[in-house]
Write a protein that holds these residues in place. Sequence first.
Motif, PDB file in Angstrom:
ATOM      1  N   GLU A  90      -2.234  -4.136   9.072  1.00 56.07           N
ATOM      2  CA  GLU A  90      -1.786  -2.765   9.292  1.00 56.07           C
ATOM      3  C   GLU A  90      -0.541  -2.460   8.444  1.00 56.07           C
ATOM      4  OE1 GLU A  90      -3.651  -0.801  11.274  1.00 56.07           O
ATOM      5  OE2 GLU A  90      -2.416   0.860  10.561  1.00 56.07           O
ATOM      6  N   ALA A 106      -0.787  -4.608   4.425  1.00 54.34           N
ATOM      7  CA  ALA A 106      -1.767  -4.083   3.471  1.00 54.34           C
ATOM      8  C   ALA A 106      -1.758  -2.563   3.474  1.00 54.34           C
ATOM      9  CB  ALA A 106      -3.159  -4.607   3.820  1.00 54.34           C
ATOM     10  N   ILE A 107      -2.160  -1.975   4.609  1.00 54.57           N
ATOM     11  CA  ILE A 107      -2.326  -0.521   4.619  1.00 54.57           C
ATOM     12  C   ILE A 107      -0.976   0.177   4.429  1.00 54.57           C
ATOM     13  CG2 ILE A 107      -3.093   1.405   6.034  1.00 54.57           C
ATOM     14  CD1 ILE A 107      -5.046  -0.673   7.356  1.00 54.57           C
ATOM     15  N   ASN A 164       0.424  -0.494   0.882  1.00 53.17           N
ATOM     16  CA  ASN A 164      -0.313   0.273  -0.121  1.00 53.17           C
ATOM     17  C   ASN A 164       0.074   1.742  -0.089  1.00 53.17           C
ATOM     18  OD1 ASN A 164      -1.710  -1.905  -1.094  1.00 53.17           O
ATOM     19  ND2 ASN A 164      -3.477  -1.606   0.243  1.00 53.17           N
ATOM     20  N   ARG A 181      -4.638   0.669  -4.488  1.00 57.92           N
ATOM     21  CA  ARG A 181      -4.372   0.038  -3.185  1.00 57.92           C
ATOM     22  C   ARG A 181      -4.583  -1.465  -3.344  1.00 57.92           C
ATOM     23  NH1 ARG A 181      -3.659   3.778   0.629  1.00 57.92           N
ATOM     24  NH2 ARG A 181      -3.711   2.224   2.263  1.00 57.92           N
ATOM     25  N   ILE A 233      -3.223  -4.418  -2.093  1.00 56.83           N
ATOM     26  CA  ILE A 233      -3.317  -5.466  -1.075  1.00 56.83           C
ATOM     27  C   ILE A 233      -4.569  -5.250  -0.238  1.00 56.83           C
ATOM     28  CG2 ILE A 233      -2.097  -6.664   0.764  1.00 56.83           C
ATOM     29  CD1 ILE A 233      -0.543  -6.712  -1.761  1.00 56.83           C
ATOM     30  N   ALA A 234      -5.423  -6.262  -0.192  1.00 59.88           N
ATOM     31  CA  ALA A 234      -6.719  -6.112   0.458  1.00 59.88           C
ATOM     32  C   ALA A 234      -6.677  -6.629   1.885  1.00 59.88           C
ATOM     33  CB  ALA A 234      -7.771  -6.876  -0.326  1.00 59.88           C
ATOM     34  N   GLN A 267     -10.238  -1.193   9.672  1.00 56.39           N
ATOM     35  CA  GLN A 267      -9.061  -1.343   8.811  1.00 56.39           C
ATOM     36  C   GLN A 267      -9.436  -1.292   7.331  1.00 56.39           C
ATOM     37  OE1 GLN A 267      -7.044  -4.805  10.600  1.00 56.39           O
ATOM     38  NE2 GLN A 267      -5.339  -3.424  10.986  1.00 56.39           N
ATOM     39  N   LYS A 282      -9.740   2.237   6.500  1.00 52.91           N
ATOM     40  CA  LYS A 282      -8.410   2.835   6.412  1.00 52.91           C
ATOM     41  C   LYS A 282      -7.733   2.472   5.095  1.00 52.91           C
ATOM     42  CE  LYS A 282      -4.238   3.325   9.199  1.00 52.91           C
ATOM     43  NZ  LYS A 282      -3.462   2.748  10.306  1.00 52.91           N
ATOM     44  N   ASN A 283      -7.959   1.249   4.653  1.00 48.98           N
ATOM     45  CA  ASN A 283      -7.313   0.786   3.418  1.00 48.98           C
ATOM     46  C   ASN A 283      -8.110   1.182   2.174  1.00 48.98           C
ATOM     47  OD1 ASN A 283      -5.216  -0.504   2.087  1.00 48.98           O
ATOM     48  ND2 ASN A 283      -6.283  -2.465   2.036  1.00 48.98           N
ATOM     49  N   GLU A 300     -11.010   0.215   1.193  1.00 52.92           N
ATOM     50  CA  GLU A 300     -11.848  -0.805   0.567  1.00 52.92           C
ATOM     51  C   GLU A 300     -13.322  -0.486   0.728  1.00 52.92           C
ATOM     52  OE1 GLU A 300      -9.999  -4.994   1.217  1.00 52.92           O
ATOM     53  OE2 GLU A 300      -8.954  -3.537   2.450  1.00 52.92           O
TER      54      GLU A 300
END
Lengths: 513, 592
Positions: free
Chosen positions: A161, A164-165, A168, A352, A354-355, B311, B314-315, B317
């Motif tokens: 959370e 990464a998210i 980013n 973005r 960081i995975a 997630q 959200k990211n 991917e």
Amino acid sequence: MLSYVVRRLATAALILLGASFLVYLLTASSGDPLADLRASNAPNRQQLMDARSQLLDLDTPAPLRYFKWLGGAAQCLVPFAGTCDLGKSVTGQPITEALGIALVQTLTLVTGATVLAILIGITLGIVTALRQYSALDYGVTFMAFLFFSLPIFWVAVLLKEFGAIGFNNFLRNPVIPLPVSLGTGIVLGVVVAVAAGGEIKRRLISGGVVFALVTAVMVYFSATLWFKNPGLGPVVIGIAGVGMAFAVTTLVSGLKNRKALQASLIVAGLGVVSWFVIQPLLAQATGLMIFLLAIATVLVGVGVGYLMGGYDRGQSMRAAGITAFLVGGLVALDRFMQAWPTYFNNSRVRGRPIATIGAGTPNLQGDYWVLTIDTFTHLILPTVALILVSLASYTRFTRSSMLEIMNMDYIRTARAKGLSERSVIMGHAFRNALIPLATIVAFDIGALIGGAVITESVFSVHGMGFLFLDGITHIDPNPVMGVFLCVAVTAMVFNLIADLAYSALDPRVRIKA
Amino acid sequence: MRFGRISQAVGVLAIATLALSACAGNTGSPSPTSGGAQEGGTIGVAETNGFSSFNSGTADGNSDVNGHIGYATHSNFLYIDDKLNIVKNEKFGKYEKLSDDPLTVKYTVNEGVKWSDGTQVSAADLLLTWASGSAYYDDSNAEKKTGTTYFLTAADTSGLNLTDFPEIGEDNRSITLKYSKPFADWELALGFAGNGGIDIPAHVVAQKAGLKDAQALVDLFKSVKRGDPAAPKPVNAQLKKVADFWSTGFDSKTLPSDPNLFLSNGPYIVKDVVAEQSLTLVRNKDYNWGPTPHADEIVVRTIGSAPAQVQALKNGEVDIINPQASADTVEQIKALDGVQLLQGKQLSYDHLDLNYSGPFADKDVRTAFMLTVPRKDIVDKIIKKIDPEATPLDSQIFVPAQAAYADSVKNNGSSEYQDVNVDKAKQLLAGKTPTIRIMYNKDNPNRVDAFSLIRESATKAGFKIVDGGLGKADWSAHLGDGSYDATIFGWINSGVGVTGTPQIFKTGGGSNFNGLSSPDADKLMDELIITTDKAKQDELQTKIDAAIWSTSYGLPLFQSPDVKAYSDQISGVTAMPNQTGVWWNVWDWARK
């Protein structure tokens, strides 16, 4: 010695046989592989049940099926025959192939984390032992136990959370507000002041310096959008190189060994020079080239140390070699940072980096640096999660082992005869404190192959843990046995190695056949 | 501090470099020559399981993800839309019913419909689909353990098994199937893409099995007679080789080095597979025999756990996720910005079945019990937190997504059981207090909740309820063994087609666990499975639905909720209840 090894191996084989029989029966009787089909209303229910029974050979009773499996598995003992047959999974995939894929995934995930956890854990353990009952000791102990007791799935989800998210999102416009810079500086300054030890004045000075430095760096990062376009440049490499030269020399030989210090400093200088020279070469880098360059770097360092000589040539060589490696690492790090914008702006990465899942961005194309950054951005979160939870055992283990050693008579003798504190710690205590760690590390390597089931599932890595779990849920003994074999063999071999290493490391332990 | 000469030299050198580099800074550092990647219109989709086979029609290969990839990489005469209608794809070819008695169907593939290696999709491919889905050559007898099962298919072979060896058209692009008796689901006999369809190229199977070409395979098929389980013949080695390759030769977790093993005849073609991680689809450049896809590339990521899918969405991917539905997942998705939540219903549904024996042999007792089942409470407690608009399911045969559902529920008698009626139940029981053992999977929290609510309510009417819950590995083995009086579990509506109906409701049907035997319903089902007209099928099924309800069979409870979500940078994604899921209109997906 030889007969001891042979005896150990023979017992291991017997244990393996018995344990594998048990595991097979337990898995086979853990449920009904046809359960889902029995409740099915598909018109071809019977046909599907027959097919699965045939695939899993359910008509043969489990104990007999074990011996069938054993027959195939025994062929794995024939080297290079390629007849290894560990059966097939419920999706018809040969287990040998599944193990191959899973092993690679697990090892990529856990190796880095384990090595780092060992290094950091041992360092923290030693430091806390030397500062027993200090604020630093309590702080580290508190943190280690805190992370140890956190459930890893929760740590992992939080990391995703924020690490990464959140990170980013931050990278879209990497401006750090001034209060955040100041706050971070204050927090780190206080931590250092508390941890530093010594007199109040010394603590205040170190805390103040750290505060100023951190805040300045963060303001600088923010003002230059450093995170979008990071880099070290030769200046930072030079300054850090000199710092490393001093630090390494302090640990390896003590600053009194002037020749060692000079060798290290020369190497640091060479590192900065090489930064200019080597860039065109690095543009063509491959993994092998980086490996060879690393070896060459260390050799140059050792060479410089040899030429500098001094009353203890070995120490100079060691100090210069280690410094060379570290400075080389900085140069590589700088090169990674140069490749960062390319990676960041890659259309596959979409800004973005960081995975949260997997081991790589699918279909990413690029040179060595971009691809390696991609691996790092995928591995960083699971690695951090695994380090956090496994740090405690190493820290505590090293700390107690170090404390025990520090209270030994021979340490007192060493001090009494006037050795410097450095050579008492590094030369006499530290090495001996590491001996018991051989056991725990050997155990951990077995656990490493077994995979980190929860971490794997949170980060969607289909490794050994996943294979094992999948086999259990499908009541399919073959994948379970495959994982079991790998883990058991590794655990036994490494246990044996640990025992042998013990006798090599500690002259008091002798193996009598 | 005294440094030697060397150190002084080093110092000078260091200062010099620092001075030099200060001007250089990092901006002056050599510009990296990293190669960039190029793309256009990529869509990321999360799948729960890892891809494992390019033939999703086999018994071990028929997992959801394999079916989805099969769907995106193959075409067929038809596909099924999100309203569960059959949509014909005339650009691929056409199928026509030549006669009703005997039922004769002619399939013709259009000219120019090609595998991705340039080979025309031909009669040989249709024939291979028929051979693998008909069990025509099988002569195995499960009880006596004799004979051979050639193709290990996941498809229901009962329909195509009614056909004679197909007649091959002169254009070599058509076959004609003649059924020995009418078959209700004849339209679905050749499956659809990714589901027992025309997914496997005959010329490749022929080659890999050591035959010269597709024609040799056709000749082989022609030369072997229909198998008879009563009189098994020795294994036909060549046919076995063909069947084995069909059954296992396309299993692979990675991209095979031989491109023949993943030929496409659909909108997309597999470009890359990373085992257990990702799979990349790119446009099939020749494809023009069906709906045209928008996206250039689809990347499928394997993400097992639901929170990890959310997630990853959200990211950024992935753009489309289909996690296991739970209240937590719905909440997590709702909390995301820029994400559309798609709530639908799956074809699977939970139901309560009453045995037609023991205390429930008396119809009044069954009716009384049904009157006590608090279906609305069950939906409120279990489903509403996921889907606030959920209602109890009111038909034994249809789901609301099907057009016939609305009509059927009006007249099938389900209206009697909308609300709990303890008084009427007591009346029907007339003072009796039957002991009822309810069996369910106690490892499934939804079933436990349903059981508790039913127990609470039924006790009020005078029933004595015994908790017969069993662990997840055990309960299904007890289905139909008479060790319980009522059971709560799930079934999957087939969505399209009717052969699933007799499987559950016909006297002696394979999944008729509670011993329903209704002569009326049996007669209607006998008619149903030989009725080839869709409107007539609906009419019959409506009557069957009512007939089943009238015997106080038990109650359907609710459909499982389905949760999907997609980024609002994507358009064209809709909810779909059947196993194809969001993939049904993969060609409509587009990046905004």
